[in-house]
Design a protein around this motif. Structure first.
Motif, PDB file in Angstrom:
ATOM      1  N   LYS A 258      10.799 -40.310 -20.034  1.00  0.00           N
ATOM      2  CA  LYS A 258      11.872 -41.238 -19.606  1.00  0.00           C
ATOM      3  C   LYS A 258      13.268 -40.648 -19.811  1.00  0.00           C
ATOM      4  N   LEU A 259      13.372 -39.326 -19.631  1.00  0.00           N
ATOM      5  CA  LEU A 259      14.665 -38.651 -19.752  1.00  0.00           C
ATOM      6  C   LEU A 259      15.339 -38.500 -18.389  1.00  0.00           C
ATOM      7  N   ILE A 260      14.556 -38.670 -17.320  1.00  0.00           N
ATOM      8  CA  ILE A 260      15.120 -38.744 -15.964  1.00  0.00           C
ATOM      9  C   ILE A 260      14.560 -40.007 -15.300  1.00  0.00           C
ATOM     10  N   ASP A 261      15.134 -40.373 -14.160  1.00  0.00           N
ATOM     11  CA  ASP A 261      14.731 -41.627 -13.522  1.00  0.00           C
ATOM     12  C   ASP A 261      13.789 -41.435 -12.343  1.00  0.00           C
ATOM     13  N   GLU A 262      13.913 -40.306 -11.658  1.00  0.00           N
ATOM     14  CA  GLU A 262      13.126 -40.147 -10.434  1.00  0.00           C
ATOM     15  C   GLU A 262      12.901 -38.675 -10.093  1.00  0.00           C
ATOM     16  N   ILE A 263      11.705 -38.376  -9.574  1.00  0.00           N
ATOM     17  CA  ILE A 263      11.397 -37.019  -9.113  1.00  0.00           C
ATOM     18  C   ILE A 263      11.546 -36.992  -7.593  1.00  0.00           C
ATOM     19  N   VAL A 264      12.322 -36.031  -7.090  1.00  0.00           N
ATOM     20  CA  VAL A 264      12.524 -35.879  -5.643  1.00  0.00           C
ATOM     21  C   VAL A 264      11.521 -34.852  -5.128  1.00  0.00           C
ATOM     22  N   LYS A 308      20.740 -47.289 -21.551  1.00  0.00           N
ATOM     23  CA  LYS A 308      19.769 -46.287 -21.088  1.00  0.00           C
ATOM     24  C   LYS A 308      19.727 -45.073 -22.022  1.00  0.00           C
ATOM     25  N   TYR A 309      20.914 -44.541 -22.357  1.00  0.00           N
ATOM     26  CA  TYR A 309      20.954 -43.330 -23.195  1.00  0.00           C
ATOM     27  C   TYR A 309      20.705 -43.637 -24.671  1.00  0.00           C
ATOM     28  N   SER A 310      21.031 -44.847 -25.109  1.00  0.00           N
ATOM     29  CA  SER A 310      20.790 -45.225 -26.515  1.00  0.00           C
ATOM     30  C   SER A 310      19.305 -45.375 -26.800  1.00  0.00           C
ATOM     31  N   SER A 311      18.540 -45.751 -25.775  1.00  0.00           N
ATOM     32  CA  SER A 311      17.094 -45.968 -25.971  1.00  0.00           C
ATOM     33  C   SER A 311      16.284 -44.674 -25.891  1.00  0.00           C
ATOM     34  N   GLY A 313      14.611 -41.300 -26.958  1.00  0.00           N
ATOM     35  CA  GLY A 313      14.190 -40.722 -28.232  1.00  0.00           C
ATOM     36  C   GLY A 313      13.812 -41.735 -29.290  1.00  0.00           C
ATOM     37  N   VAL A 314      13.730 -43.029 -28.896  1.00  0.00           N
ATOM     38  CA  VAL A 314      13.356 -44.066 -29.857  1.00  0.00           C
ATOM     39  C   VAL A 314      11.837 -44.219 -29.844  1.00  0.00           C
ATOM     40  N   PHE A 315      11.229 -44.105 -31.011  1.00  0.00           N
ATOM     41  CA  PHE A 315       9.767 -44.247 -31.138  1.00  0.00           C
ATOM     42  C   PHE A 315       9.443 -45.374 -32.100  1.00  0.00           C
ATOM     43  N   LYS A 316       8.456 -46.172 -31.731  1.00  0.00           N
ATOM     44  CA  LYS A 316       8.026 -47.267 -32.609  1.00  0.00           C
ATOM     45  C   LYS A 316       6.816 -46.813 -33.421  1.00  0.00           C
ATOM     46  N   GLY A 317       6.902 -46.980 -34.724  1.00  0.00           N
ATOM     47  CA  GLY A 317       5.837 -46.534 -35.598  1.00  0.00           C
ATOM     48  C   GLY A 317       4.629 -47.459 -35.608  1.00  0.00           C
TER      49      GLY A 317
END
Length: 317
Positions: A258-264, A308-311, A313-317
């Motif tokens: 989820k580091l990019i939004d779409e693949i062209v 979008k950018y704050s979320s 790298g966030v992982f739930k344990g």
């Protein structure tokens, strides 16, 4: 046409096809069936090769010498409406970073991107697509001008990294990139980022913050190049293929994280195999992305971008 190592079976079949066709034209021998048979094998070989590309092979495709660069996309998308703007109003005009105003239909956009060269002379002129601090400051100046007049921003990312020279560090390379990242997070107009080739390190991040980040199929986006990663971890460039796999730098990996939004999607064989189709696909993707954000208020745009950018790298344990 230049071929990469893994494309050699395609080269052989294409040469066979051309020879068979030439024999048919030069003599009275009917080679139609042979040509069709070779053509069928060629198409099957292409599908088989490009369907199973490794991470390193995608890196190689992203650097293909025939691959279109930023100005190719802009000229194809905007035509004669593009007006290039120069200089950072401080040091000089960085040739590795280009930008200016152009139109897609009736809508104006501010285009910014790294530009590589086509041969030895132009590669030196463009500093191999590696921008100095003044390049990032020029990019920021253009983006701020776009914000002032309510014009959306489109950035094309294609760089092996920001220029690492002594003079670049003296003029504040790190600060220039950091400033761009900060200002892009709070820019009051839509930002569409398109990764068209190499997306390496802070050099890419300096113009890589956007509401919509699009990534062409055979490109890569990473904190470090596979060769540099290999030389640090194994003290040799021989492990670049292993490094490419470990870095998870392909478009598919980026989308999964989820580091990019779409693949062209690219044409079979890469962006350079059918330039017109690639330009049309990228143009349509930009228009679709803009339609998604054009009716949002500046506050909504910024809030959505920050969330979008704050979320990431966030992982739930």
């Amino acid at each position: 046409m230049e071929y990469l190592d893994f494309e050699l079976p395609i080269k052989e079949l294409e040469e066979q096809y051309q020879k068979a066709c030439a024999i048919g034209q030069e003599s009275e021998v009917d080679v139609t069936a042979t040509c069709k048979q070779i053509e069928k094998r060629l198409n099957e070989t292409k599908k088989d090769i490009y369907k199973n590309l490794t991470a390193w092979q995608r890196v190689q495709l992203s650097r293909h010498p025939n691959r279109p660069y930023t100005l190719d996309y802009i000229n194809a998308i905007c035509g004669s409406t593009f007006l290039e703007l120069h200089g950072d109003r401080n040091v000089k005009d960085d040739k590795a970073m280009i930008g200016g105003l152009g139109k897609i239909g009736d809508q104006s956009f501010m285009f910014v991107g790294q530009q590589k060269g086509y041969n030895t002379k132009t590669r030196q002129y463009r500093n191999f697509g590696m921008a100095n601090p003044e390049g990032y400051r020029k990019a920021l100046r253009l983006m701020k001008s776009a914000e002032k007049f309510g014009i959306p921003v489109v950035t094309f990312v294609d760089t092996p990294g920001a220029y690492p020279g002594l003079e670049a560090e003296e003029r504040g390379q790190g600060e220039a990139i950091a400033r761009n990242i900060l200002e892009m997070t709070r820019l009051k107009v839509p930002i569409i980022v398109v990764i068209i080739g190499e997306g390496a390190s802070g050099g890419a991040l300096g113009i890589g913050v956007g509401d919509k980040v699009l990534m062409l199929e055979n490109t890569w986006y990473s904190v470090i190049s596979p060769e540099s990663c290999s030389s640090i971890l194994w003290r040799s460039w021989e492990f670049k293929e292993k490094a490419a796999e470990a870095l998870k730098l392909t478009a598919k990996d980026m989308k999964k994280q989820k580091l990019i939004d779409e693949i062209v999607k690219e044409p079979l064989g890469g962006a350079h195999s059918d330039r017109d189709k690639t330009f049309e696909t990228v143009k349509n993707s930009i228009v679709e992305a803009y339609d998604e954000f054009k009716n949002l208020s500046p506050k909504e745009l910024i809030d959505k971008r920050m969330e979008k950018y704050s979320s990431m790298g966030v992982f739930k344990g």
